[in-house]
Design an enzyme around this catalytic site. Structure first.
Site, PDB file in Angstrom:
ATOM      1  N   GLY A   1       1.022  -1.615  -0.269  1.00 35.55           N
ATOM      2  CA  GLY A   1       0.250   0.341  -0.008  1.00 35.55           C
ATOM      3  C   GLY A   1       1.309   1.308   0.367  1.00 35.55           C
ATOM      4  O   GLY A   1       0.591   2.315  -0.838  1.00 35.55           O
ATOM      5  N   THR A   2       1.907   1.211   0.569  1.00 42.93           N
ATOM      6  CA  THR A   2       2.214   2.402   1.029  1.00 42.93           C
ATOM      7  C   THR A   2       3.035   2.755  -0.828  1.00 42.93           C
ATOM      8  O   THR A   2       3.390   4.063  -0.852  1.00 42.93           O
ATOM      9  CB  THR A   2       3.662   2.654   1.926  1.00 42.93           C
ATOM     10  OG1 THR A   2       3.450   2.290   3.417  1.00 42.93           O
ATOM     11  CG2 THR A   2       4.491   3.260   1.664  1.00 42.93           C
TER      12      THR A   2
ATOM     13  N   THR B   1      12.076  -6.625 -10.554  1.00 40.87           N
ATOM     14  CA  THR B   1      11.930  -8.876 -11.166  1.00 40.87           C
ATOM     15  C   THR B   1      10.590  -9.339  -9.614  1.00 40.87           C
ATOM     16  O   THR B   1      10.707  -8.050  -9.380  1.00 40.87           O
ATOM     17  CB  THR B   1      12.869  -9.805 -10.463  1.00 40.87           C
ATOM     18  OG1 THR B   1      14.056  -9.177 -10.661  1.00 40.87           O
ATOM     19  CG2 THR B   1      12.834 -11.364 -10.448  1.00 40.87           C
TER      20      THR B   1
ATOM     21  N   GLN C   1      -7.860  -0.655   3.247  1.00 39.31           N
ATOM     22  CA  GLN C   1      -8.873  -0.817   4.169  1.00 39.31           C
ATOM     23  C   GLN C   1      -9.852  -1.560   3.613  1.00 39.31           C
ATOM     24  O   GLN C   1     -10.678  -2.511   4.597  1.00 39.31           O
ATOM     25  CB  GLN C   1      -9.060  -0.056   5.640  1.00 39.31           C
ATOM     26  CG  GLN C   1      -7.923   0.249   6.425  1.00 39.31           C
ATOM     27  CD  GLN C   1      -7.427  -1.039   7.465  1.00 39.31           C
ATOM     28  OE1 GLN C   1      -7.958  -1.736   7.553  1.00 39.31           O
ATOM     29  NE2 GLN C   1      -5.958  -0.673   7.818  1.00 39.31           N
TER      30      GLN C   1
ATOM     31  N   ASN D   1      -8.633   4.034   8.395  1.00 41.32           N
ATOM     32  CA  ASN D   1      -7.929   2.606   8.935  1.00 41.32           C
ATOM     33  C   ASN D   1      -8.246   2.527  10.678  1.00 41.32           C
ATOM     34  O   ASN D   1      -7.520   1.843  11.122  1.00 41.32           O
ATOM     35  CB  ASN D   1      -6.449   2.555   9.014  1.00 41.32           C
ATOM     36  CG  ASN D   1      -5.287   3.667   8.349  1.00 41.32           C
ATOM     37  OD1 ASN D   1      -5.879   4.938   8.047  1.00 41.32           O
ATOM     38  ND2 ASN D   1      -4.574   3.772   9.145  1.00 41.32           N
TER      39      ASN D   1
ATOM     40  N   CYS E   1       2.114   8.346  23.061  1.00 37.99           N
ATOM     41  CA  CYS E   1       3.260   6.903  23.981  1.00 37.99           C
ATOM     42  C   CYS E   1       3.657   5.655  23.328  1.00 37.99           C
ATOM     43  O   CYS E   1       4.414   5.247  23.036  1.00 37.99           O
ATOM     44  CB  CYS E   1       3.085   6.817  25.404  1.00 37.99           C
ATOM     45  SG  CYS E   1       4.009   7.900  26.745  1.00 37.99           S
TER      46      CYS E   1
ATOM     47  N   SER F   1      -3.372  -3.471  -0.498  1.00 46.71           N
ATOM     48  CA  SER F   1      -2.222  -4.015   0.001  1.00 46.71           C
ATOM     49  C   SER F   1      -2.847  -6.022   0.205  1.00 46.71           C
ATOM     50  O   SER F   1      -4.176  -5.810   1.342  1.00 46.71           O
ATOM     51  CB  SER F   1      -1.967  -3.368   1.593  1.00 46.71           C
ATOM     52  OG  SER F   1      -0.680  -4.183   2.278  1.00 46.71           O
ATOM     53  N   SER F   2      -2.479  -6.429  -0.005  1.00 49.20           N
ATOM     54  CA  SER F   2      -2.596  -8.189   0.187  1.00 49.20           C
ATOM     55  C   SER F   2      -2.194  -8.809   1.974  1.00 49.20           C
ATOM     56  O   SER F   2      -3.478  -9.322   2.147  1.00 49.20           O
ATOM     57  CB  SER F   2      -1.293  -8.673  -0.386  1.00 49.20           C
ATOM     58  OG  SER F   2      -1.336  -9.654   0.105  1.00 49.20           O
ATOM     59  N   HIS F   3      -1.466  -8.104   2.540  1.00 49.64           N
ATOM     60  CA  HIS F   3      -1.738  -8.422   3.906  1.00 49.64           C
ATOM     61  C   HIS F   3      -2.895  -8.146   4.760  1.00 49.64           C
ATOM     62  O   HIS F   3      -2.852  -8.205   5.292  1.00 49.64           O
ATOM     63  CB  HIS F   3      -0.482  -8.732   4.935  1.00 49.64           C
ATOM     64  CG  HIS F   3      -0.136  -6.978   4.724  1.00 49.64           C
ATOM     65  ND1 HIS F   3      -0.230  -6.990   6.537  1.00 49.64           N
ATOM     66  CD2 HIS F   3       0.355  -5.607   4.487  1.00 49.64           C
ATOM     67  CE1 HIS F   3      -0.171  -4.754   6.760  1.00 49.64           C
ATOM     68  NE2 HIS F   3       0.459  -5.073   5.598  1.00 49.64           N
TER      69      HIS F   3
END
Lengths: 396, 129
Positions: free
Chosen positions: A74-75, A242, A182, A154, A329, A204-206
């Site tokens: 995604g990034t 590749t 998302q 997200n 934090c 994004s696949s994950h």
């Protein structure tokens, strides 16, 4: 307290790789390891697998395979869409419109472009995190060259009015990019129909039970964009490098499963989500962040007054519950979540936020367990808090 | 991210609460929103008891717990001289960026000791910069 369980409720961060996806990938990590650019047979096998996955992805998006480009995630897809469009169109203008609640994969490229002479407008959002299409229209200038608004947030799960915004973009002939990371597996996409005005879409696949390190950019035919990766002639000379064949195969299988099962998945998510929401809101001085209806089926984001999010997250982790927080934090950043601040939460409330995102592996028993552990954990931290006076707590 | 000692003091904090007849109460906060209130029972120039209440991350809570443990039984001078490095060391280290949570405990202890001193008609001790 019943038996300690392991409950994963951070599916917006990542999901497990489904066994079917892993099985599909395995041959391309073992015997079919050839470089897809090679002419011999094991190379050709890899190439065929890549093209099959491209077709799977195109079908799932209601797009043409020629409009699908594989990336590292995604990034990269967001960076490519934003910087690639800005640099390709800089002779036409320097103005970009986006929102302050975008993922950092969108915000940081925009910040970078500001250092390169581009001008970025960050549209306001309301208390639910919704962008007003009228504000989009009002922000457009003669030199606007790109519009980027995320499909769904997200952190708080709010679904943006993408179709209305897309229409405005099309009327003004401005390329429209959306970060849909998302959304896959939760909202059915049809790039040639419903999302006909979206020109670039990142995924994004994950995030939908595929492997990490692989994603894609949907790029509508004819959209002017500079290359982001330079090198070989892979991906029709637009994205060098590749191909991650096993990853691409995994993405193809994952999206097939995610979109093939979407209705059943959403039904289960909504049932679990509604029960969890109802139970958590019984805790005093707790509020739901994000839109109650225009929201992803699996997302819940709460703020608990008088406590700090990182402490809550770590105590829940000790009880086997994996969650997320917008607390400063936990991230090591000096400011709490930019999303929670943008929807108007004061810092001390934003500090006490907790995101629970459900997934395929969650069950009714998981909800029972969270509803047993969470109130006790909140209370344990509140007893330690100098701000908490039980007699003043809001009774619900 | 956090070592076992920090997690132990975070999950099982020592000395949580208020001392009803505390004769030194102090507080400290930092720009991240962490906030600590400390209660001291001082007798014969010694910290007879110390308790705390903290709003903050795991490092802030663990630092509060450890700091109160370290000053109990100490003279006021010894308690004043406790540094945030002493607290972090006793916790066997804090992650980078979290050291300032241990500063909070030192500041709150100083604030409580100075409140006690003022009540005794003594002047507040100056902070060393």
């Amino acid at each position: 307290m019943g038996e300690k369980r392991f409950v994963y409720m951070d599916h917006a961060a990542t999901t497990f790789t489904k066994p079917e996806v892993f099985e599909a990938m395995l041959p391309f990590l073992k015997e079919h390891f050839g470089n897809p650019s090679s002419l011999y047979s094991i190379g050709r096998e890899g190439k065929e697998a890549v093209e099959t996955a491209r077709e799977q992805l195109a079908k799932a998006l209601g797009a043409s395979p020629e409009e699908i480009y594989f990336t590292s995630g995604g990034t990269e897809s967001d960076n490519w869409a934003i910087k690639g469009t800005a640099f390709a169109r800089r002779k036409k203008g320097k103005h970009i419109i986006t929102t302050p609640i975008e993922h950092h994969a969108v915000l940081y490229p925009c910040k970078y472009l500001e250092t390169q002479g581009f001008d970025v407008t960050y549209l306001p959002v309301d208390s639910y995190g919704l962008v007003d299409p009228a504000e989009v229209e009002a922000a457009i200038r003669d030199d606007t060259i790109l519009l980027s608004v995320m499909y769904a947030n997200n952190e708080i799960g709010t679904i943006e009015p993408i179709h209305e915004i897309g229409e405005i973009a099309r009327e003004h002939e401005i390329p429209f990019h959306t970060d849909a990371v998302q959304v896959i597996g939760k909202i059915p996409l049809e790039m040639e129909k419903k999302e006909k005005n979206v020109d670039m879409l990142a995924l994004s696949s994950h995030k939908f039970y595929g492997p990490k390190g692989i994603g894609a950019l949907y790029l509508r035919e004819g959209i002017e964009i500079d290359n982001y990766m330079h090198g070989g002639s892979q991906e029709r000379k637009k994205r060098a490098g590749t191909e991650n064949v096993a990853g691409i195969v995994g993405l193809g299988k994952a999206i097939e499963l995610a979109t093939g099962n979407l209705e059943k998945h959403n039904e289960k998510m909504k049932r679990l989500r509604d029960r969890l929401l109802k139970g958590v809101l019984k805790i005093s001085d707790c509020r739901l962040n994000g839109h109650p209806e225009k929201c992803l089926s699996n997302n819940l984001n709460f703020s608990f007054e008088y406590i700090e999010g990182e402490s809550l997250l770590l105590m829940l982790d000790e009880m086997g519950i994996c969650s997320s927080t917008g607390s400063a934090c936990s991230s090591g950043s000096p400011e709490p979540s930019h999303v929670l601040r943008a929807i108007g939460l004061p810092p001390e409330i934003a500090q006490g936020s907790l995101r629970l995102t459900l997934g395929d592996d969650n069950s009714e028993e998981d909800i029972d367990y969270v509803l047993e552990v969470l109130p006790e954990t909140v209370e344990k931290l509140r007893v330690m808090s100098p701000f908490y006076k039980p007699e003043n707590a809001c009774k619900k | 991210m956090y070592n076992k000692k920090v997690m132990d003091h975070f999950m099982n904090p020592r000395n949580v609460g208020e001392i009803e007849d505390a004769n030194g109460v102090g507080e400290a906060g930092n720009p991240h929103g962490d906030y600590m209130k400390i209660f001291l029972k001082i007798r014969d120039d010694r910290v007879e008891d110390a308790k705390f209440k903290t709003f903050g991350c795991a490092a802030a809570i663990a630092s509060s717990s450890m700091a109160t443990e370290l000053i109990k039984g100490k003279t006021l001078k010894e308690a004043w001289e406790l540094t945030n490095e002493d607290v972090a060391e006793a916790l066997e280290g804090l992650p980078p960026g979290k050291l300032e949570c241990s500063v909070l405990s030192r500041e709150a202890i100083h604030s409580a000791i100075n409140e006690y001193r003022r009540k005794q008609g003594l002047g507040a001790l100056p902070e060393q910069t």
